[in-house]
Enzyme design. Structure first.
Site, PDB file in Angstrom:
ATOM      1  N   SER A  66      53.919  35.479  31.442  1.00  0.00           N
ATOM      2  CA  SER A  66      53.868  36.311  32.748  1.00  0.00           C
ATOM      3  C   SER A  66      54.513  35.864  33.761  1.00  0.00           C
ATOM      4  O   SER A  66      55.902  36.066  33.827  1.00  0.00           O
ATOM      5  CB  SER A  66      52.219  35.912  32.981  1.00  0.00           C
ATOM      6  OG  SER A  66      51.792  36.500  34.126  1.00  0.00           O
ATOM      7  N   GLY A 504      42.706  26.380  34.404  1.00  0.00           N
ATOM      8  CA  GLY A 504      42.743  26.421  33.256  1.00  0.00           C
ATOM      9  C   GLY A 504      44.062  26.620  32.403  1.00  0.00           C
ATOM     10  O   GLY A 504      44.392  27.018  31.219  1.00  0.00           O
ATOM     11  N   THR A 505      45.085  26.713  33.196  1.00  0.00           N
ATOM     12  CA  THR A 505      46.309  27.113  32.743  1.00  0.00           C
ATOM     13  C   THR A 505      47.407  26.129  33.247  1.00  0.00           C
ATOM     14  O   THR A 505      48.733  25.982  32.382  1.00  0.00           O
ATOM     15  CB  THR A 505      46.843  28.399  33.457  1.00  0.00           C
ATOM     16  OG1 THR A 505      47.129  28.344  34.765  1.00  0.00           O
ATOM     17  CG2 THR A 505      46.255  29.558  32.976  1.00  0.00           C
ATOM     18  N   ARG A 510      42.771  22.732  41.372  1.00  0.00           N
ATOM     19  CA  ARG A 510      42.950  23.584  42.491  1.00  0.00           C
ATOM     20  C   ARG A 510      42.012  23.319  43.515  1.00  0.00           C
ATOM     21  O   ARG A 510      40.811  23.142  43.272  1.00  0.00           O
ATOM     22  CB  ARG A 510      43.202  24.958  41.985  1.00  0.00           C
ATOM     23  CG  ARG A 510      44.159  25.182  41.008  1.00  0.00           C
ATOM     24  CD  ARG A 510      44.350  26.836  40.998  1.00  0.00           C
ATOM     25  NE  ARG A 510      44.850  27.169  39.611  1.00  0.00           N
ATOM     26  CZ  ARG A 510      46.253  26.997  39.435  1.00  0.00           C
ATOM     27  NH1 ARG A 510      47.232  26.506  40.446  1.00  0.00           N
ATOM     28  NH2 ARG A 510      46.786  27.173  38.395  1.00  0.00           N
TER      29      ARG A 510
HETATM   30  P1  NG1 Z   1      43.940  28.894  36.625  1.00  0.00           P
HETATM   31  O1  NG1 Z   1      45.247  28.168  36.256  1.00  0.00           O
HETATM   32  O2  NG1 Z   1      42.761  28.483  35.750  1.00  0.00           O
HETATM   33  O3  NG1 Z   1      43.633  28.642  38.184  1.00  0.00           O
HETATM   34  C1  NG1 Z   1      45.482  31.169  37.046  1.00  0.00           C
HETATM   35  C2  NG1 Z   1      45.028  31.941  38.040  1.00  0.00           C
HETATM   36  C3  NG1 Z   1      44.094  32.934  37.503  1.00  0.00           C
HETATM   37  C4  NG1 Z   1      44.305  33.610  36.315  1.00  0.00           C
HETATM   38  C5  NG1 Z   1      44.848  32.675  35.337  1.00  0.00           C
HETATM   39  C6  NG1 Z   1      45.477  33.483  34.035  1.00  0.00           C
HETATM   40  C7  NG1 Z   1      44.712  31.423  40.594  1.00  0.00           C
HETATM   41  C8  NG1 Z   1      44.198  30.657  41.474  1.00  0.00           C
HETATM   42  N1  NG1 Z   1      44.362  31.279  39.132  1.00  0.00           N
HETATM   43  O4  NG1 Z   1      44.177  30.414  36.602  1.00  0.00           O
HETATM   44  O5  NG1 Z   1      43.438  33.650  38.683  1.00  0.00           O
HETATM   45  O6  NG1 Z   1      45.094  34.800  36.705  1.00  0.00           O
HETATM   46  O7  NG1 Z   1      45.960  31.872  35.933  1.00  0.00           O
HETATM   47  O8  NG1 Z   1      46.915  33.958  34.392  1.00  0.00           O
HETATM   48  O9  NG1 Z   1      45.509  32.466  40.757  1.00  0.00           O
HETATM   49 ZN    ZN Z   2      51.046  38.549  34.230  1.00  0.00          ZN
END
Ligand code: NG1
Ligand code: ZN
Length: 533
Positions: A66, A504-505, A510
């Site tokens: 992505s 989660g990523t 945050r």
């Molecule tokens: P995490 O890293 O869990 O905050 C991020 C984005 C989500 C979603 C996921 C998957 C923010 C604050 N968080 O998640 O909205 O898109 O990545 O790609 O933008």
């Molecule tokens: Zn994407």
């Protein structure tokens, strides 16, 4: 049936590195590409088991990271109707990825088979695609080795956007049924979207050009292709950051995530007041719009704004069409701007649900409405039409010319919108359709409500897993006592709101804050971050 020696032999060419623990998170596996070879091989195995479990339904596999930097890559599985992999299987993905030896790997496979009563003799059908990352081809060959070790039937869908892979997966599984979703080809995708788009804007004055920043990713060639099907007389687009072939450029200082996070123009954009612009992310499943006003201030129209625009338009159509029995709802996450929620609830009078971060949560909640609009603030989202809504819209006839036109438009929207997942190309057409029908500039769209100043910061902590949330991630349960401290801070700010959650990523926590003014909002964000640190 399954030949375990064949699997072990193939797996020996894709050994798992020592001292690393993989996790299948909200976005599948995602990390530096050079750590992914064994993971991708095993994801292939999991996809085969999933297909066998689901009576040979086609399972999709997307290789992409992505908006992440170019040296990263990732992989995720797509279930038969184009949804994200069922949550209970995410654990299997993690277990397979972490099996250290070939023998352990075989043990995990056997466990998955026995706990799911999988019939080994079933054929497995798989379709896969990848984005434009340089690491893609090598990872594809690891994937194919995994698939072949279990004798799957494989379709290589080539270089595609993530939403195109979701689309085609659904098409394969429902072809010829009453839920038919279109031709399972790239051409079928363009034809479906372009035909619907032309219908919805027919007879309306075309808008000024839309400047599209394609993040130097796969969205660039695919948008070009789509525009050829649509025709310049219906949509005029100007692509920038469309160099998806030169190494080092993907997502670099451009793309939807860069624009949303930095609240500024992408590199290469020289738009002037009055111009219209949008950015895709690297795999074209997110989109944000923006413009600069007369004072040269950058103005962002993010996923929340798109949800408001789409919600308002659809509600009007449903009313005009006289389809009172159809309920429309909007789904957001805690990151939705407070002003957007107020606008949806108080001005549009739609029910709004808030769910935890992650597309699967939004998607499932949106399925509860006849027409469910869901968007993350970052620009990922779509609209879902329930079976009941589809049936009503397809069979409605309408008495007056006005009713008939509204019904026709709703019908076209059900084709225009990629209902499997958020899709930058499809969402762009949705926004363009609405703006064309309303003959609105971006500024007019923006006037619906004013965003509260907001700030998102990352805090690196020793162990993010000690942070436990509740209430759609808006409150902390643990560490005990921290939420009370946050509440106390928040209470000192007008229109203040703040919450803390583990990503989660990424390996961070945050912190989000909003308040009446920029200064107060920033102060609140940094004070809350100080509590977390
Ligand atoms: P995490 O890293 O869990 O905050 C991020 C984005 C989500 C979603 C996921 C998957 C923010 C604050 N968080 O998640 O909205 O898109 O990545 O790609 O933008
Ligand atoms: Zn994407």
């Amino acid at each position: 049936s399954i030949n375990y020696d064949q699997i072990k032999e193939a797996a020996s060419y894709h050994p798992k590195p020592q001292n690393i623990t993989y996790t299948y998170g909200t976005a599948g596996f995602r990390m530096r590409a050079d750590l992914l070879d064994s993971v991708i091989f095993r994801v292939g195995i999991l996809a085969v088991l999933r297909s066998k479990k689901l009576d040979s339904k086609t399972i999709g596999i997307m290789i992409t990271a992505s908006h992440n930097p170019e040296q990263d890559n990732g992989v995720k599985l797509v279930d038969p109707y184009g949804e994200m992999l069922e949550q209970s299987w995410e654990n299997y993905a993690t277990q397979l990825a972490n099996a250290q030896t070939e023998d352990e790997l075989v043990d995990v496979i056997k466990q998955i088979i026995s706990s799911n009563n999988i019939d080994e003799s079933k054929t497995a059908n798989i379709v896969y695609a990848r984005d434009t990352r340089p690491s893609g081809p090598a990872l594809v060959s690891a994937l194919v080795d995994g698939l072949k070790s279990l004798n799957a039937k494989i379709i290589d869908f080539g270089i595609k956007t993530t939403p195109q892979l979701h689309y085609v997966t659904r098409c394969y599984n429902v072809k010829g049924t009453e839920d038919d979703y279109g031709e399972p080809t790239e051409e079928g995708y363009y034809k479906k979207l372009s035909t619907a788009y032309r219908k919805t804007v027919e007879g309306k004055q075309r808008l000024t050009p839309i400047n599209i920043d394609a993040a130097n990713g796969v969205g660039a060639p695919k948008m070009r292709e789509l525009n050829q099907y649509i025709g310049n007389e219906y949509l005029e687009s100007i692509l920038i950051n469309d160099d998806y072939k030169t190494q080092g450029k993907l997502n670099y200082q451009c793309g939807a995530d860069f624009v949303k996070t930095g609240q500024k123009l992408p590199t290469g954009s020289n738009i002037k007041p009055g111009d219209r612009a949008a950015s895709f992310d690297g795999d074209a499943d997110r989109i944000v719009y923006y413009y600069i006003d007369e004072e040269n201030t950058f103005k962002l129209l993010d996923g929340d704004k798109i949800a408001g625009l789409a919600g308002g338009f659809i509600i009007d159509l449903v009313k005009t069409a006289g389809l009172e029995g159809i309920d429309v709802g909007v789904v957001q996450t805690a990151y939705a701007n407070g002003s957007s929620t107020t606008y949806l609830e108080k001005v549009l009078n739609v029910p709004v649900s808030c769910v935890p971060t992650g597309v699967k949560h939004l998607h499932h909640e949106a399925e509860k409405y006849d027409i469910g609009v869901y968007f993350e603030a970052n620009g990922h989202g779509t609209v879902l039409f329930s079976k009941k809504a589809l049936k009503t819209i397809r069979s409605a006839e309408g008495q007056t010319a006005e009713q008939k036109e509204a019904i026709e438009k709703l019908r076209a929207l059900t084709d225009l919108i990629n209902q499997t997942v958020g899709d930058a190309l499809s969402d762009l057409l949705l926004v363009e359709t609405i703006l064309t029908n309303r003959q609105w500039s971006l500024k007019q769209w923006d006037q619906a409500y004013t965003d509260l100043p907001n700030r998102l910061v990352k805090v690196i902590v020793e162990n993010r897993h000690i942070f436990k949330t509740t209430d759609a991630e808006r409150k902390l349960l643990e560490p005990v006592g921290l939420q009370e401290q946050i509440n106390e801070l928040v209470s000192k700010y007008k229109n203040g709101r703040s919450f803390v959650r583990p990503s989660g990523t990424e390996d961070v926590v945050r912190v989000y804050a909003e308040a009446a003014t920029r200064e107060e909002c920033d102060e609140l964000a940094y004070k809350v971050a100080g509590l977390v640190y």
